[in-house]
Design a protein around this motif. Structure first.
Motif, PDB file in Angstrom:
ATOM      1  N   VAL A   5      -3.302  -6.893  -3.751  1.00  0.00           N
ATOM      2  CA  VAL A   5      -2.424  -5.754  -3.847  1.00  0.00           C
ATOM      3  C   VAL A   5      -3.127  -4.296  -4.282  1.00  0.00           C
ATOM      4  O   VAL A   5      -4.250  -4.612  -5.026  1.00  0.00           O
ATOM      5  N   LYS A   6      -2.869  -3.473  -3.780  1.00  0.00           N
ATOM      6  CA  LYS A   6      -3.201  -1.922  -4.245  1.00  0.00           C
ATOM      7  C   LYS A   6      -2.046  -1.211  -4.568  1.00  0.00           C
ATOM      8  O   LYS A   6      -0.948  -1.107  -4.228  1.00  0.00           O
ATOM      9  N   ALA A   7      -2.253  -0.440  -5.832  1.00  0.00           N
ATOM     10  CA  ALA A   7      -1.565   0.682  -6.140  1.00  0.00           C
ATOM     11  C   ALA A   7      -1.901   2.055  -6.487  1.00  0.00           C
ATOM     12  O   ALA A   7      -3.071   1.792  -7.145  1.00  0.00           O
ATOM     13  N   LYS A   8      -1.252   3.268  -6.120  1.00  0.00           N
ATOM     14  CA  LYS A   8      -1.909   4.247  -6.799  1.00  0.00           C
ATOM     15  C   LYS A   8      -0.737   5.313  -6.963  1.00  0.00           C
ATOM     16  O   LYS A   8       0.466   5.066  -6.254  1.00  0.00           O
ATOM     17  N   ILE A   9      -1.195   6.402  -7.658  1.00  0.00           N
ATOM     18  CA  ILE A   9      -0.124   7.605  -7.779  1.00  0.00           C
ATOM     19  C   ILE A   9      -0.750   8.644  -8.027  1.00  0.00           C
ATOM     20  O   ILE A   9      -1.638   8.818  -8.591  1.00  0.00           O
ATOM     21  N   ASN A  10      -0.233   9.774  -7.554  1.00  0.00           N
ATOM     22  CA  ASN A  10      -0.746  11.175  -7.894  1.00  0.00           C
ATOM     23  C   ASN A  10       0.156  12.092  -8.677  1.00  0.00           C
ATOM     24  O   ASN A  10       1.419  11.718  -8.818  1.00  0.00           O
ATOM     25  N   ASN A  11      -0.372  13.155  -9.117  1.00  0.00           N
ATOM     26  CA  ASN A  11       0.551  14.005  -9.948  1.00  0.00           C
ATOM     27  C   ASN A  11       1.671  14.707  -9.312  1.00  0.00           C
ATOM     28  O   ASN A  11       2.352  15.384 -10.029  1.00  0.00           O
ATOM     29  N   ALA A  12       1.932  14.476  -7.923  1.00  0.00           N
ATOM     30  CA  ALA A  12       3.039  15.016  -7.192  1.00  0.00           C
ATOM     31  C   ALA A  12       4.220  14.024  -7.351  1.00  0.00           C
ATOM     32  O   ALA A  12       5.198  14.323  -6.859  1.00  0.00           O
ATOM     33  N   GLY A  13       3.656  12.744  -8.046  1.00  0.00           N
ATOM     34  CA  GLY A  13       4.931  11.871  -8.136  1.00  0.00           C
ATOM     35  C   GLY A  13       5.023  10.873  -7.140  1.00  0.00           C
ATOM     36  O   GLY A  13       6.156   9.987  -6.957  1.00  0.00           O
ATOM     37  N   VAL A  14       4.216  10.727  -6.205  1.00  0.00           N
ATOM     38  CA  VAL A  14       4.197   9.799  -4.921  1.00  0.00           C
ATOM     39  C   VAL A  14       3.584   8.522  -5.511  1.00  0.00           C
ATOM     40  O   VAL A  14       2.260   8.463  -5.588  1.00  0.00           O
ATOM     41  N   LEU A  15       4.175   7.546  -5.301  1.00  0.00           N
ATOM     42  CA  LEU A  15       3.641   6.241  -5.727  1.00  0.00           C
ATOM     43  C   LEU A  15       3.598   5.241  -4.364  1.00  0.00           C
ATOM     44  O   LEU A  15       4.360   5.235  -3.626  1.00  0.00           O
ATOM     45  N   ALA A  16       2.499   4.850  -4.184  1.00  0.00           N
ATOM     46  CA  ALA A  16       1.870   4.078  -3.035  1.00  0.00           C
ATOM     47  C   ALA A  16       1.636   2.630  -3.473  1.00  0.00           C
ATOM     48  O   ALA A  16       0.607   2.514  -4.227  1.00  0.00           O
ATOM     49  N   LEU A  17       1.966   1.705  -2.735  1.00  0.00           N
ATOM     50  CA  LEU A  17       1.873   0.251  -2.769  1.00  0.00           C
ATOM     51  C   LEU A  17       1.153  -0.309  -1.554  1.00  0.00           C
ATOM     52  O   LEU A  17       1.584   0.168  -0.562  1.00  0.00           O
ATOM     53  N   GLY A  18       0.225  -1.226  -1.648  1.00  0.00           N
ATOM     54  CA  GLY A  18      -0.271  -1.882  -0.425  1.00  0.00           C
ATOM     55  C   GLY A  18      -0.659  -3.312  -0.704  1.00  0.00           C
ATOM     56  O   GLY A  18      -0.927  -3.737  -1.681  1.00  0.00           O
ATOM     57  N   TYR A  19      -0.142  -4.206   0.325  1.00  0.00           N
ATOM     58  CA  TYR A  19      -0.373  -5.616   0.161  1.00  0.00           C
ATOM     59  C   TYR A  19      -1.381  -6.203   1.416  1.00  0.00           C
ATOM     60  O   TYR A  19      -0.654  -5.727   2.550  1.00  0.00           O
ATOM     61  N   THR A  20      -2.391  -6.841   1.358  1.00  0.00           N
ATOM     62  CA  THR A  20      -3.184  -7.318   2.264  1.00  0.00           C
ATOM     63  C   THR A  20      -3.339  -8.646   2.187  1.00  0.00           C
ATOM     64  O   THR A  20      -3.605  -9.081   1.300  1.00  0.00           O
ATOM     65  N   GLN A  21      -3.057  -9.566   3.595  1.00  0.00           N
ATOM     66  CA  GLN A  21      -3.143 -10.864   3.427  1.00  0.00           C
ATOM     67  C   GLN A  21      -3.819 -11.468   4.567  1.00  0.00           C
ATOM     68  O   GLN A  21      -3.615 -10.849   5.723  1.00  0.00           O
ATOM     69  N   SER A  22      -4.849 -12.011   4.451  1.00  0.00           N
ATOM     70  CA  SER A  22      -5.825 -12.823   5.507  1.00  0.00           C
ATOM     71  C   SER A  22      -4.935 -14.052   5.884  1.00  0.00           C
ATOM     72  O   SER A  22      -5.046 -14.920   4.904  1.00  0.00           O
ATOM     73  N   LEU A  23      -4.390 -14.142   6.759  1.00  0.00           N
ATOM     74  CA  LEU A  23      -3.517 -15.319   7.268  1.00  0.00           C
ATOM     75  C   LEU A  23      -4.180 -16.379   7.944  1.00  0.00           C
ATOM     76  O   LEU A  23      -3.741 -17.474   7.633  1.00  0.00           O
ATOM     77  N   ARG A  24      -5.128 -16.264   8.561  1.00  0.00           N
ATOM     78  CA  ARG A  24      -6.400 -17.071   8.938  1.00  0.00           C
ATOM     79  C   ARG A  24      -7.543 -16.316   9.290  1.00  0.00           C
ATOM     80  O   ARG A  24      -7.592 -15.169   9.228  1.00  0.00           O
ATOM     81  N   PRO A  25      -8.545 -17.311   9.499  1.00  0.00           N
ATOM     82  CA  PRO A  25      -9.915 -16.429   9.910  1.00  0.00           C
ATOM     83  C   PRO A  25      -9.628 -15.633  11.200  1.00  0.00           C
ATOM     84  O   PRO A  25      -9.225 -16.109  12.262  1.00  0.00           O
ATOM     85  N   GLY A  26      -9.903 -14.324  11.260  1.00  0.00           N
ATOM     86  CA  GLY A  26      -9.743 -13.457  12.278  1.00  0.00           C
ATOM     87  C   GLY A  26      -8.205 -12.832  12.271  1.00  0.00           C
ATOM     88  O   GLY A  26      -8.125 -11.938  13.376  1.00  0.00           O
ATOM     89  N   LEU A  27      -7.409 -13.086  11.374  1.00  0.00           N
ATOM     90  CA  LEU A  27      -6.229 -12.357  11.481  1.00  0.00           C
ATOM     91  C   LEU A  27      -5.645 -12.064   9.803  1.00  0.00           C
ATOM     92  O   LEU A  27      -5.723 -12.597   9.160  1.00  0.00           O
ATOM     93  N   LYS A  28      -5.537 -10.777   9.944  1.00  0.00           N
ATOM     94  CA  LYS A  28      -5.153  -9.939   8.892  1.00  0.00           C
ATOM     95  C   LYS A  28      -3.951  -8.928   8.860  1.00  0.00           C
ATOM     96  O   LYS A  28      -3.773  -8.175   9.809  1.00  0.00           O
TER      97      LYS A  28
END
Length: 305
Positions: free
Chosen positions: A250-273
């Motif tokens: 998981v990833k998260a970031k925020i900037n001084n303009a107040g925009v919060l971003a979240l990301g989630y990455t999952q490898s479901l199986r070899p070759g599929l993300k």
């Protein structure tokens, strides 16, 4: 006798660790799909498409052929904007560490919209240099005629014991003057990196920091001062990445303009993300913007065989 120095990163990769941490794996601008396949004869095919928040769809199909014995790579791309691109690369054939490539593009429906960029990259211990020129670049004169206006661009990065210094300059061949220049300095260590940039003729500045806190946690930040875009202030962004297990993070970031971003990455199986992204403007939680969505959500799927 000192040990040989490693090849430093190229100019465009200075600060890459921080940039990747803050920019990659946040697919909140729409829905993206990418499919990669490879034949036994080392021909790679890639089909990629993206539908943005406004509903516009763009994509391309790419074929890449590689001959490792002769250091030759040929890449052809056709986009949904009807742009044809071709790249020919020759690596380590003329001399060790030298890579040449010619990249061309043409839009058949737009007449003068074509380019042919010749690039050269030379890498040795403690040294990384690049140069490029668009031999077909055309500029307008009084909106009535055309003239050749190629620009020669070169950059060099020197590295020793983790310390990095670099410079970039662009030279307008027609006008006989330097049209752009920039400087950079930094330090790279196995667990952290710091990079400073002075861009746009030393009128805008950025500083980035990356730290691998542990085997499962990364953190980074970037500050940018640009009088034309930050209204005299400094734009700041901080982010982190945490591995949940060997197949997900998981990833998260925020900037001084107040925009919060979240990301989630999952490898479901070899070759599929699969990746999912969400951006929330914390200063406009209850507002509606007629020009477009205030909050954004998206996803990306990558198939590779």
């Amino acid at each position: 006798m000192s040990l040989p120095q490693p090849v430093p990163p190229s100019w465009k990769d200075l600060g890459k660790s921080s940039t990747d941490l803050l920019q990659k794996d946040y697919p909140f601008h729409g829905t993206a799909l990418e499919v990669k396949t490879k034949t036994p004869s080392n021909v790679t095919f890639k089909v990629a498409g993206n539908r943005n928040a406004t509903g516009a769809i763009a994509g391309d199909i790419e074929a890449k052929m590689t001959n490792k014995q002769h250091g030759l790579t040929l890449t052809n791309t056709w986009t949904t904007a009807n742009v044809l691109k071709t790249q020919v690369e020759l690596d380590n054939q003329i001399t060790q560490g030298l890579k040449l490539d010619l990249t061309t593009s043409i839009a058949p429906s737009k007449g003068m919209n074509k380019s042919a960029v010749l690039n050269a990259v030379y890498k040795q211990s403690g040294f990384h240099s690049r140069a490029s020129i668009d031999v077909l670049k055309v500029g307008s004169v009084r909106s009535l005629a055309f003239r050749w206006g190629p620009t020669f661009t070169a950059d060099t990065v020197l590295g020793r014991d983790g310390f990095l210094v670099g410079a970039e300059a662009a030279y307008n061949v027609t006008e006989g003057r330097i049209s752009r220049y920039a400087l950079a300095a930094g330090f790279n260590a196995p667990e952290y990196a710091v990079t400073l940039h002075a861009l746009n003729d030393l009128k805008s500045f950025s500083a980035s920091y990356y730290h691998r806190v542990s085997a499962d946690v990364e953190a980074g930040a970037k500050a940018v001062y640009d009088p034309k875009h930050t209204h005299g202030g400094v734009a700041i962004e901080v982010g982190t990445k945490t591995y949940l297990d060997a197949a997900a993070f998981v990833k998260a970031k925020i900037n001084n303009a107040g925009v919060l971003a979240l990301g989630y990455t999952q490898s479901l199986r070899p070759g599929l993300k699969a990746s999912f992204g969400l951006a929330i403007d914390t200063q406009k939680l209850n507002e509606v913007d007629p020009s477009g969505p205030v909050h954004k959500v998206g996803m990306s799927f990558v198939f590779e065989s």
